[in-house]
Design a protein around this motif. Structure first.
Motif, PDB file in Angstrom:
ATOM      1  N   GLY A  21       6.930  12.360   3.151  1.00 16.37           N
ATOM      2  CA  GLY A  21       7.079  11.488   2.010  1.00 16.37           C
ATOM      3  C   GLY A  21       5.723  10.341   1.890  1.00 16.37           C
ATOM      4  N   VAL A  22       6.070   9.752   1.004  1.00 16.05           N
ATOM      5  CA  VAL A  22       4.691   8.552   0.522  1.00 16.05           C
ATOM      6  C   VAL A  22       5.276   7.684   1.575  1.00 16.05           C
ATOM      7  CG1 VAL A  22       4.024   6.859  -0.848  1.00 16.05           C
ATOM      8  CG2 VAL A  22       4.058   9.419  -1.620  1.00 16.05           C
ATOM      9  N   ALA A  56       0.938  -0.954   0.093  1.00 14.31           N
ATOM     10  CA  ALA A  56       0.078  -0.139   0.234  1.00 14.31           C
ATOM     11  C   ALA A  56       0.849   1.297  -0.053  1.00 14.31           C
ATOM     12  CB  ALA A  56      -0.842   0.123   1.188  1.00 14.31           C
ATOM     13  N   TYR A  57       0.432   2.254  -0.873  1.00 15.81           N
ATOM     14  CA  TYR A  57       1.030   3.536  -0.710  1.00 15.81           C
ATOM     15  C   TYR A  57       0.329   4.640  -0.211  1.00 15.81           C
ATOM     16  CZ  TYR A  57       3.289   0.125  -4.010  1.00 15.81           C
ATOM     17  OH  TYR A  57       4.130  -0.833  -4.325  1.00 15.81           O
ATOM     18  N   THR A  99      11.403  14.493  -4.470  1.00 12.66           N
ATOM     19  CA  THR A  99      10.661  15.932  -4.397  1.00 12.66           C
ATOM     20  C   THR A  99       9.133  16.229  -4.547  1.00 12.66           C
ATOM     21  OG1 THR A  99      12.691  16.746  -6.081  1.00 12.66           O
ATOM     22  CG2 THR A  99      10.703  18.178  -5.960  1.00 12.66           C
ATOM     23  N   ALA A 100       8.412  15.587  -5.312  1.00 17.62           N
ATOM     24  CA  ALA A 100       6.877  15.816  -5.183  1.00 17.62           C
ATOM     25  C   ALA A 100       6.328  15.095  -3.914  1.00 17.62           C
ATOM     26  CB  ALA A 100       6.298  15.152  -6.473  1.00 17.62           C
ATOM     27  N   PHE A 101       7.003  13.985  -3.843  1.00 23.77           N
ATOM     28  CA  PHE A 101       6.425  13.096  -2.608  1.00 23.77           C
ATOM     29  C   PHE A 101       6.326  13.625  -1.158  1.00 23.77           C
ATOM     30  CE2 PHE A 101       5.932   8.469  -4.792  1.00 23.77           C
ATOM     31  CZ  PHE A 101       5.279   9.188  -5.785  1.00 23.77           C
ATOM     32  N   GLN A 102       7.597  14.345  -1.258  1.00 17.36           N
ATOM     33  CA  GLN A 102       7.823  14.952   0.366  1.00 17.36           C
ATOM     34  C   GLN A 102       6.986  16.187   0.482  1.00 17.36           C
ATOM     35  OE1 GLN A 102      11.462  16.949   2.560  1.00 17.36           O
ATOM     36  NE2 GLN A 102      12.107  15.203   0.946  1.00 17.36           N
ATOM     37  N   THR A 145      -0.545  17.621   6.386  1.00 19.81           N
ATOM     38  CA  THR A 145       0.544  17.329   7.381  1.00 19.81           C
ATOM     39  C   THR A 145       1.724  16.303   7.175  1.00 19.81           C
ATOM     40  OG1 THR A 145      -0.730  15.158   8.135  1.00 19.81           O
ATOM     41  CG2 THR A 145      -1.503  17.352   9.370  1.00 19.81           C
ATOM     42  N   GLY A 146       1.930  16.104   6.103  1.00 24.79           N
ATOM     43  CA  GLY A 146       2.986  15.079   5.434  1.00 24.79           C
ATOM     44  C   GLY A 146       4.221  15.848   6.098  1.00 24.79           C
TER      45      GLY A 146
END
Length: 238
Positions: free
Chosen positions: A16-17, A1-2, A37-40, A8-9
């Motif tokens: 990140g993811v 699962a992702y 970059t994008a995931f963070q 709040t990431g």
């Protein structure tokens, strides 16, 4: 699962993811944190998997006001889906190459060769070619009205079943130029259907019953309604 992130990431201590290995259903465990970059930044509603091509893709969406920052991360799941491998990095750690999009929502064409990003608030639609996942490239950007949100596709990828946030409703778009990779692609609206008792239409879910195509169309606000729409004639959804 992702597990995608929003709001709040960055404050979580592990921005990140989050990847959860559930191969042992009784003892799921976190197997990786994807901090490119994008995931963070935050993936909002853009984080999607294409099982056929074994790709995990998401856009960078700033938490407020939920509009993309021109970042896109592409991961390979084919070797070990519990430990995805970044494909479009610059060679500088987890930094990825900038690519134009103002995503709020995102998703794949059925064949997995195009990743589509919609901005919700601006009506902007961006199509990103993933034929070579290491080198994603924009093949279309334009507007389809003042607002949009989530979407789905006909099985051949030539028709997009999108929605509008304001007013709430459905918009059926001909995206065959993009699917065919025409040199100067255009998106054409085939039809639109709106309603006054909903707000921020969220997404469409296509299905077929007895050979006839339908959509579930879901509203995020207003009365939170779910509508069943017959799209056998894309020019006259009912």
């Amino acid at each position: 699962a992702y597990l995608g992130s929003a709001n709040t990431g960055i404050l979580s201590g592990n921005p990140g993811v989050q990847v959860v290995d559930a191969s042992n259903p009784g003892r799921p465990r976190r197997s990786a944190v994807l901090g490119s970059t994008a995931f963070q930044v935050s993936t909002w509603e853009s984080l999607k998997v294409h099982p056929g091509r074994k790709l995990l893709v998401g856009a960078g969406v700033q938490s407020l006001p939920g509009i993309g920052i021109g970042a896109l991360d592409v991961y390979d799941l084919s070797k070990d889906c519990a430990k995805p491998r970044l494909l479009n990095g610059t060679g500088l750690g987890q930094v990825t190459k900038p690519i134009f999009n103002v995503a709020h929502e995102g998703g794949f064409s059925p064949d997995g060769k195009t990743y589509w990003a919609t901005s919700a608030y601006t009506g902007q639609i961006t199509a990103i070619d993933l034929t070579e996942p290491r080198n994603p490239r924009v093949v279309y950007t334009g507007s389809a009205g003042l607002t949009n949100h989530g979407f789905s596709f006909s099985p051949d990828g030539r028709t997009m079943y999108g929605v509008t946030a304001l007013p709430a409703g459905l918009q059926v778009l001909d995206v065959s130029d993009v699917q065919a990779r025409k040199p100067v692609p255009q998106i054409r609206q085939l039809s639109a259907l709106t309603w006054s008792d909903g707000l921020f239409s969220q997404m469409t879910i296509p299905f077929t019953s007895k050979g006839r195509p339908y959509l579930w169309v879901v509203d995020e606000a207003g009365n939170g309604g779910i509508r069943l729409v017959d799209v056998k004639d894309p020019a006259k959804p009912r």
